[in-house]
Write an enzyme that holds these catalytic residues in place. Structure first.
Site, PDB file in Angstrom:
ATOM      1  N   HIS A 129      35.743  59.195 140.542  1.00 36.89           N
ATOM      2  CA  HIS A 129      35.276  59.995 141.686  1.00 36.89           C
ATOM      3  C   HIS A 129      34.704  61.326 141.207  1.00 36.89           C
ATOM      4  O   HIS A 129      33.608  61.728 141.609  1.00 36.89           O
ATOM      5  CB  HIS A 129      36.419  60.271 142.668  1.00 36.89           C
ATOM      6  CG  HIS A 129      36.055  61.326 143.661  1.00 36.89           C
ATOM      7  ND1 HIS A 129      35.282  61.072 144.770  1.00 36.89           N
ATOM      8  CD2 HIS A 129      36.303  62.665 143.685  1.00 36.89           C
ATOM      9  CE1 HIS A 129      35.083  62.198 145.439  1.00 36.89           C
ATOM     10  NE2 HIS A 129      35.689  63.186 144.803  1.00 36.89           N
ATOM     11  N   HIS A 134      30.669  63.736 141.528  1.00 37.26           N
ATOM     12  CA  HIS A 134      30.344  65.168 141.642  1.00 37.26           C
ATOM     13  C   HIS A 134      29.397  65.703 140.578  1.00 37.26           C
ATOM     14  O   HIS A 134      28.551  66.550 140.867  1.00 37.26           O
ATOM     15  CB  HIS A 134      31.631  66.000 141.570  1.00 37.26           C
ATOM     16  CG  HIS A 134      32.417  66.000 142.845  1.00 37.26           C
ATOM     17  ND1 HIS A 134      32.037  66.713 143.950  1.00 37.26           N
ATOM     18  CD2 HIS A 134      33.563  65.363 143.197  1.00 37.26           C
ATOM     19  CE1 HIS A 134      32.912  66.542 144.933  1.00 37.26           C
ATOM     20  NE2 HIS A 134      33.840  65.710 144.507  1.00 37.26           N
ATOM     21  N   GLU A 175      31.033  66.933 149.812  1.00 34.37           N
ATOM     22  CA  GLU A 175      31.904  65.757 149.692  1.00 34.37           C
ATOM     23  C   GLU A 175      31.425  64.559 150.523  1.00 34.37           C
ATOM     24  O   GLU A 175      31.370  63.446 150.033  1.00 34.37           O
ATOM     25  CB  GLU A 175      33.330  66.139 150.080  1.00 34.37           C
ATOM     26  CG  GLU A 175      34.402  65.216 149.551  1.00 34.37           C
ATOM     27  CD  GLU A 175      34.589  65.297 148.050  1.00 34.37           C
ATOM     28  OE1 GLU A 175      34.391  64.276 147.389  1.00 34.37           O
ATOM     29  OE2 GLU A 175      34.933  66.368 147.516  1.00 34.37           O
ATOM     30  N   SER A 194      30.659  57.901 145.459  1.00 28.94           N
ATOM     31  CA  SER A 194      31.611  57.231 144.566  1.00 28.94           C
ATOM     32  C   SER A 194      32.447  56.180 145.278  1.00 28.94           C
ATOM     33  O   SER A 194      33.335  55.588 144.673  1.00 28.94           O
ATOM     34  CB  SER A 194      32.544  58.271 143.925  1.00 28.94           C
ATOM     35  OG  SER A 194      33.324  58.922 144.915  1.00 28.94           O
TER      36      SER A 194
HETATM   37 FE   LIG Z   1      35.594  65.143 145.576  1.00 27.70          FE
END
Ligand SMILES: [Fe+2]
Length: 256
Positions: A129, A134, A175, A194
């Site tokens: 993730h 990110h 996010e 993700s």
């Molecule tokens: Fe995150």
């Protein structure tokens, strides 16, 4: 990803206190195989359903190389480019630590990866993730500026006892945000990029609301951290959202 609980009655800790060695050499052949499986599956799933700077970041950071990336290798590319660097942490960090890290262009990545029988379920964000979701966007110069500014806003909001305002702004952009690009609806947020289940759901489900992103809308929109989102905010463009967030002062954040 943010942790909800802030413990206020313990001695203040610095963000550096949460950093641990990644111990990349301790990842097993099975760990690396799980990364490769997740990576191949997610790249195939996303296709071009994600904003183009994300795909650029995957290439720039050479994330398609087999195996779990090591943080030093990532930083060797990322830091000269945008000033960001990754550090390893053992799990979620408190909100005030997370925002403090962002404000100094430090992104925490889990020092562990999910197991093969947990490909789609995570109790805490792991390195897939964090690194796949990110880090690619942090190679984009303007997004990198925005993410650091969100960190500054978050630190100020928490100091004022209004941390939820910055948490919602973060959540609905970095996010779980969506964004228009060349007329199409794309994934922007790391939690979507993700996720095997929520990536398509966020774009295609008829059961969710999709509202235009604005700073005000983000701050007034609660979110779920343990289920698919019931609503997503859609940036008119990545550039517009970045500009709007960069213009936001801590004082304005608290006044909305
Ligand atoms: Fe995150």
């Amino acid at each position: 990803m943010l942790q909800e609980t802030i413990t206020r009655d313990q001695p203040a800790r610095r963000w550096q206190d949460y950093v641990v060695p990644q111990c990349w050499e301790d990842f097993t052949a099975e760990d690396h195989a799980v990364w490769d499986l997740l990576f191949a599956r997610q790249v195939d799933l996303l296709g071009t359903r994600v904003v183009s700077p994300f795909l650029d970041g995957i290439d720039l950071l050479k994330l398609s190389h087999p195996g779990v990336p090591d943080v030093e290798g990532l930083n060797a590319i990322l830091t000269p480019r945008t000033g960001w660097r990754t550090v390893a942490v053992p799990g979620l960090v408190p909100d005030e630590i997370f925002f403090a890290m962002l404000s100094e262009r430090v992104f925490p990545v889990g020092n562990f990866i999910r197991t093969r029988d947990q490909l789609d379920y995570l109790e805490a964000p792991d390195c897939f993730h964090d690194m796949f979701g990110h880090i690619p966007m942090l190679a984009h110069h303007d997004f990198a500026e925005m993410a650091a500014h969100v960190g500054r806003l978050g630190s100020a909001a928490i100091a004022a006892g209004e941390g939820h305002r910055a948490a919602r702004l973060y959540w609905h952009s970095v996010e779980f945000g969506l964004a228009k690009e060349h007329g199409g609806l794309k994934i922007l947020g790391a939690g979507l990029a993700s996720s095997f289940g929520e990536a398509h759901f966020s774009l295609e489900s008829d059961e969710v609301e999709r509202l235009p992103f604005s700073v005000e809308q983000a701050i007034n929109t609660p979110y779920k951290h343990d289920a698919f989102q019931p609503r997503y905010l859609v940036s008119a463009s990545l550039d517009e959202t970045i500009a709007e967030v960069l213009e936001l002062t801590p004082e304005a954040l608290l006044a909305i």
